[in-house]
Design a protein around this motif. Structure first.
Motif, mmCIF file in Angstrom:
data_model
loop_
_atom_site.group_PDB
_atom_site.id
_atom_site.type_symbol
_atom_site.label_atom_id
_atom_site.label_comp_id
_atom_site.label_asym_id
_atom_site.label_seq_id
_atom_site.Cartn_x
_atom_site.Cartn_y
_atom_site.Cartn_z
ATOM 1 N N ASP A 182 25.054 23.704 37.623
ATOM 2 C CA ASP A 182 26.069 24.629 37.088
ATOM 3 C C ASP A 182 27.271 24.685 38.037
ATOM 4 O O ASP A 182 28.426 24.620 37.602
ATOM 5 N N LEU A 183 26.962 24.774 39.324
ATOM 6 C CA LEU A 183 28.022 24.861 40.344
ATOM 7 C C LEU A 183 28.929 23.628 40.310
ATOM 8 O O LEU A 183 30.156 23.742 40.276
ATOM 9 N N VAL A 184 28.329 22.462 40.303
ATOM 10 C CA VAL A 184 29.127 21.216 40.341
ATOM 11 C C VAL A 184 29.913 21.063 39.036
ATOM 12 O O VAL A 184 31.085 20.671 39.046
ATOM 13 N N ALA A 185 29.282 21.390 37.909
ATOM 14 C CA ALA A 185 30.003 21.285 36.632
ATOM 15 C C ALA A 185 31.224 22.201 36.657
ATOM 16 O O ALA A 185 32.332 21.792 36.278
ATOM 17 N N LYS A 186 31.048 23.437 37.144
ATOM 18 C CA LYS A 186 32.187 24.372 37.210
ATOM 19 C C LYS A 186 33.262 23.854 38.153
ATOM 20 O O LYS A 186 34.458 23.915 37.850
ATOM 21 N N ALA A 187 32.838 23.334 39.310
ATOM 22 C CA ALA A 187 33.821 22.827 40.274
ATOM 23 C C ALA A 187 34.620 21.664 39.683
ATOM 24 O O ALA A 187 35.793 21.486 39.997
ATOM 25 N N MET B 103 34.029 21.029 34.076
ATOM 26 C CA MET B 103 33.400 20.480 32.869
ATOM 27 C C MET B 103 32.150 21.265 32.494
ATOM 28 O O MET B 103 31.626 22.043 33.279
ATOM 29 N N SER B 104 31.710 21.052 31.257
ATOM 30 C CA SER B 104 30.499 21.751 30.823
ATOM 31 C C SER B 104 29.268 21.057 31.410
ATOM 32 O O SER B 104 29.299 19.848 31.695
ATOM 33 N N LEU B 105 28.195 21.829 31.544
ATOM 34 C CA LEU B 105 26.929 21.225 31.999
ATOM 35 C C LEU B 105 26.497 20.148 31.013
ATOM 36 O O LEU B 105 26.005 19.094 31.408
ATOM 37 N N ARG B 106 26.705 20.412 29.726
ATOM 38 C CA ARG B 106 26.337 19.407 28.718
ATOM 39 C C ARG B 106 26.990 18.063 29.032
ATOM 40 O O ARG B 106 26.326 17.016 29.037
ATOM 41 N N ASP B 107 28.275 18.085 29.324
ATOM 42 C CA ASP B 107 28.977 16.829 29.583
ATOM 43 C C ASP B 107 28.536 16.217 30.916
ATOM 44 O O ASP B 107 28.407 14.998 31.027
ATOM 45 N N LEU B 108 28.289 17.069 31.919
ATOM 46 C CA LEU B 108 27.849 16.531 33.214
ATOM 47 C C LEU B 108 26.473 15.865 33.079
ATOM 48 O O LEU B 108 26.198 14.835 33.704
ATOM 49 N N LEU B 109 25.618 16.445 32.232
ATOM 50 C CA LEU B 109 24.284 15.852 32.024
ATOM 51 C C LEU B 109 24.345 14.611 31.132
ATOM 52 O O LEU B 109 23.374 13.862 31.049
ATOM 53 N N GLY B 110 25.457 14.442 30.433
ATOM 54 C CA GLY B 110 25.575 13.285 29.543
ATOM 55 C C GLY B 110 25.058 13.561 28.149
ATOM 56 O O GLY B 110 24.778 12.646 27.383
ATOM 57 N N GLY B 111 24.947 14.841 27.803
ATOM 58 C CA GLY B 111 24.523 15.200 26.444
ATOM 59 C C GLY B 111 25.678 15.003 25.495
ATOM 60 O O GLY B 111 26.827 14.890 25.916
ATOM 61 N N GLY B 112 25.382 14.943 24.222
ATOM 62 C CA GLY B 112 26.463 14.674 23.298
ATOM 63 C C GLY B 112 26.598 15.687 22.193
ATOM 64 O O GLY B 112 27.691 15.995 21.745
ATOM 65 N N ARG B 113 25.464 16.244 21.773
ATOM 66 C CA ARG B 113 25.515 17.059 20.565
ATOM 67 C C ARG B 113 26.241 18.378 20.784
ATOM 68 O O ARG B 113 26.163 18.956 21.864
ATOM 69 N N ALA C 282 18.971 19.837 26.015
ATOM 70 C CA ALA C 282 18.497 19.415 24.687
ATOM 71 C C ALA C 282 19.571 18.687 23.882
ATOM 72 O O ALA C 282 19.279 18.149 22.815
ATOM 73 N N SER C 283 20.802 18.655 24.401
ATOM 74 C CA SER C 283 21.847 17.918 23.685
ATOM 75 C C SER C 283 21.793 16.415 23.975
ATOM 76 O O SER C 283 22.553 15.650 23.389
ATOM 77 N N PRO D 48 26.931 25.560 24.556
ATOM 78 C CA PRO D 48 28.180 26.061 25.151
ATOM 79 C C PRO D 48 29.050 24.914 25.678
ATOM 80 O O PRO D 48 28.532 23.930 26.218
ATOM 81 N N THR D 49 30.355 25.080 25.513
ATOM 82 C CA THR D 49 31.277 24.025 25.962
ATOM 83 C C THR D 49 32.182 24.512 27.089
ATOM 84 O O THR D 49 33.000 23.751 27.584
ATOM 85 N N GLY D 50 32.042 25.797 27.480
ATOM 86 C CA GLY D 50 32.827 26.304 28.612
ATOM 87 C C GLY D 50 32.366 25.652 29.900
ATOM 88 O O GLY D 50 31.401 24.882 29.910
ATOM 89 N N PRO D 51 33.025 25.957 31.027
ATOM 90 C CA PRO D 51 32.636 25.349 32.304
ATOM 91 C C PRO D 51 31.180 25.665 32.686
ATOM 92 O O PRO D 51 30.728 26.790 32.467
ATOM 93 N N GLY D 52 30.490 24.687 33.220
ATOM 94 C CA GLY D 52 29.109 24.895 33.669
ATOM 95 C C GLY D 52 28.197 25.223 32.508
ATOM 96 O O GLY D 52 28.288 24.625 31.435
ATOM 97 N N ILE D 53 27.306 26.211 32.729
ATOM 98 C CA ILE D 53 26.351 26.557 31.668
ATOM 99 C C ILE D 53 27.026 27.270 30.503
ATOM 100 O O ILE D 53 26.455 27.392 29.426
ATOM 101 N N GLY D 54 28.225 27.794 30.721
ATOM 102 C CA GLY D 54 28.984 28.382 29.608
ATOM 103 C C GLY D 54 28.578 29.795 29.247
ATOM 104 O O GLY D 54 29.051 30.319 28.240
#
Ligand code: OSB
Ligand code: MG
Length: 374
Positions: free
Chosen positions: A109-114, A117-127, A305-306, A343-349
């Motif tokens: 969550d921290l790195v995604a926010k820094a 980007m969203s956690l979903r995108d950092l994890l490589g999820g798509g849905r 799960a995305s 969620p698409t906001g920064p980090g976990i959203g």
């Protein structure tokens, strides 16, 4: 980013309705919320250990001890660049995956926010949306169970998981199947049976269940292979899988045809993704399990799960299924197609609600960098 301080909060939230499994009945959810602070950014994680050692040997108390005395000291002052590295920083400590996961997930969550980007995108999820179901606790009678399931079906859940235990199995699942002939139904035994109970599962083969989750011992993959060979219904392992190696061994042995991935149980997002990748390469469907998380853990699960291999509905129900007032928001609502929006906001959203978090907190500790002999 230098990790400057880490805060632990033990919270307790009342469940909207009691949740009964083969371990017993829960009316509230105690858990630990972890906040990792670095350079003005805060990442949040949730430790999913239960109050007592029923689902796993980990408890809220052992997780607090591991976090405070062993895990946090290894991360304080650490220069976090990529959350993929966190497991290795903690690797000298054996076991305690749920305690480790709370920290590692906060780092994602921290790195995604820094990175904005969203956690979903950092994890490589798509849905944008993930398919979900609901996990229904054991009820007093088959007809009471049918009534409870009806309410969830009316809410819009397209997949129902029924908790089962000896004496609360065949008749209950048969009644639900008769009342809902076309609904996706699965059962979760939480390790309440032995191979001697195989005939019960053979009879349940006629009920066209999506899967049967963890019927046998929590540390077994051998008897599960024997049982799987006697059934048409896919077995799904939950408790038995703690690592990518466990998943590979279970698949090689034929112990299951589906895997439930819970980042807390397997230790983190990185290993969850590894299990996902392994299963995807072998055409084994996975789904994201749940541990009655608050919106913090739920947001982590939704992002995970995305990923594309999560082809079965997860135990990631709407917030209102669990808590009247969550410690973070916004709440997750069920969409018309039995999905939750990721969620698409920064980090976990989702953001903690400081008043709700303060009201739920029963113990709090801020661990800042200090000189300790390790
Ligand atoms: O076995 O999946 C399980 C909750 C606590 C412990 C174990 C389990 C569960 C659930 C709840 O089934 C799923 C959810 O969070 O909705
Ligand atoms: Mg389970």
């Amino acid at each position: 980013m230098k990790i400057e301080s880490i805060e632990l909060r033990r919270i307790t939230l009342p469940l909207v309705s009691p949740f009964t499994t083969s371990f017993g009945t829960q009316t509230e959810r105690p858990c630990i919320i972890v906040s990792v602070h670095a350079e003005g950014v805060t990442g949040y994680g949730e430790c999913v250990a239960m109050e007592g050692p029923w689902y796993s040997y980990e408890t809220v108390g052992t997780a607090w001890h591991m976090l405070q005395d062993y895990l946090i000291p290894r991360l304080l002052g650490y220069d976090l660049d990529d959350p993929m590295d966190v497991w290795d920083v903690l690797a000298s400590i054996r076991g305690h995956n749920m305690a480790k996961a709370a920290l590692e997930m906060a780092c994602w969550d921290l790195v995604a926010k820094a990175r904005g980007m969203s956690l979903r995108d950092l994890l490589g999820g798509g849905r944008d949306r993930v398919a979900v179901g609901v996990s229904v606790g054991i009820q007093a009678s088959p007809s009471a169970l049918v009534d409870t399931v009806q309410r969830y079906v009316d809410d819009g859940y397209a997949r129902i998981k029924l908790k089962i235990a000896p004496g609360h199995d065949e008749a209950y699942v048969t009644a639900v199947r008769a009342a809902f002939p076309d609904t996706l139904i699965q059962a979760d035994a939480n390790s309440a049976y032995t191979l001697a109970d195989a005939p019960i599962f053979q009879r349940m083969d006629a009920l066209n269940l999506l899967l049967i989750e963890q019927p046998l011992a929590d540390d077994d993959i051998v008897d599960h292979a024997t049982l799987q060979h006697e059934l048409r219904t896919p077995l799904c392992l939950d408790e038995s899988i703690h690592s990518p190696d466990d998943a590979r061994h279970a698949l090689d042995l034929g112990s299951c045809r589906v895997i439930n991935i819970k980042p807390g149980r397997v230790g983190e997002h990185r290993r969850s993704r590894e299990i996902h990748d392994l299963c995807r390469a072998r055409d084994i469907p996975v789904w994201c399990g749940g541990m009655l998380e608050t919106n913090i853990g739920r947001a982590h699960n939704a992002a995970l799960a995305s990923l594309p291999g999560f082809t079965l509905p997860g135990d990631i129900s709407a917030s209102a299924r669990y808590y009247a007032h969550d410690v973070a928001g916004p709440d997750f609502a069920l969409n018309d197609d039995s999905t939750l929006s990721v969620p698409t906001g920064p980090g976990i959203g989702v953001e903690p609600d400081s008043a709700a978090l303060a009201a739920a907190t029963t113990r709090q500790e801020m661990v800042a960098r200090r000189a300790v002999a390790l």
